[in-house]
Design an enzyme around this catalytic site. Structure first.
Site, PDB file in Angstrom:
ATOM      1  N   PRO A  65       0.835  -1.194   0.000  1.00 41.70           N
ATOM      2  CG  PRO A  65      -0.035  -1.036   2.159  1.00 41.70           C
ATOM      3  CD  PRO A  65       0.738  -1.946   1.245  1.00 41.70           C
ATOM      4  CG  HIS A  66       1.690   3.024  -3.186  1.00 44.51           C
ATOM      5  ND1 HIS A  66       1.411   1.708  -3.500  1.00 44.51           N
ATOM      6  CD2 HIS A  66       1.343   3.723  -4.280  1.00 44.51           C
ATOM      7  CE1 HIS A  66       0.916   1.642  -4.718  1.00 44.51           C
ATOM      8  NE2 HIS A  66       0.864   2.855  -5.226  1.00 44.51           N
TER       9      HIS A  66
END
Length: 155
Positions: A65-66
């Site tokens: 996730p980013h």
């Protein structure tokens, strides 16, 4: 770019169980606030917003996730290892137990992509993932992640 500059040792956590992806993002927000001084709620919202575009579970039990956030000067990371994997909507439909989140400055451009590629390369290595899954000590996990990059560069 080095994993050791992206990931502080205190941004590595281990949890036995996590009830959901949403709860996982809340934990990542807490790490972002505690370790990097970011707003936990802004970090969680940005991660959820990015995830709504498509799942960041890349397969083989790994998720990346980013999010982009205001108030950051460099790309920063957080790593969570789950003892009990959770559903993440990954591309291979496998549950996820290794999560490396990246928080990038709003206008980071290519640095964000370089960091994502670096983390992705590191966590595509089955040997590295095996070592991460075999350990529960955050300091050991940090060492495995940062040493993996060093040995990959030497090869």
């Amino acid at each position: 770019m080095q994993l050791s500059t992206l990931l502080k040792p205190e941004a590595v956590r281990v949890f036995g169980t996590m009830s959901s992806k949403k709860r996982l993002f809340q934990e990542l927000g807490e790490v972002a606030q505690t370790v990097y001084g970011l707003s936990a709620s802004e970090a969680v919202n940005a991660l959820q917003e990015r995830e709504s575009l498509g799942p960041t579970g890349v397969g083989h039990g790994v998720a990346l996730p980013h999010a982009r956030l205001a108030g950051l000067d460099n790309v920063r990371g957080a790593f969570i290892r789950l003892e009990k994997p959770i559903d993440f909507g990954a591309v291979d439909r496998q549950p996820v137990d290794l999560i490396f989140a990246l928080f990038a400055p709003q206008d980071s451009g290519v640095d964000h992509l370089k960091a994502l590629a670096l983390v992705s390369r590191t966590l595509r290595d089955a040997t590295v993932c095996g070592k991460l899954r075999a350990n529960t000590d955050p300091a050991t996990l940090h060492a495995v992640l940062t040493e993996a990059q060093t040995s990959n560069q030497a090869a």
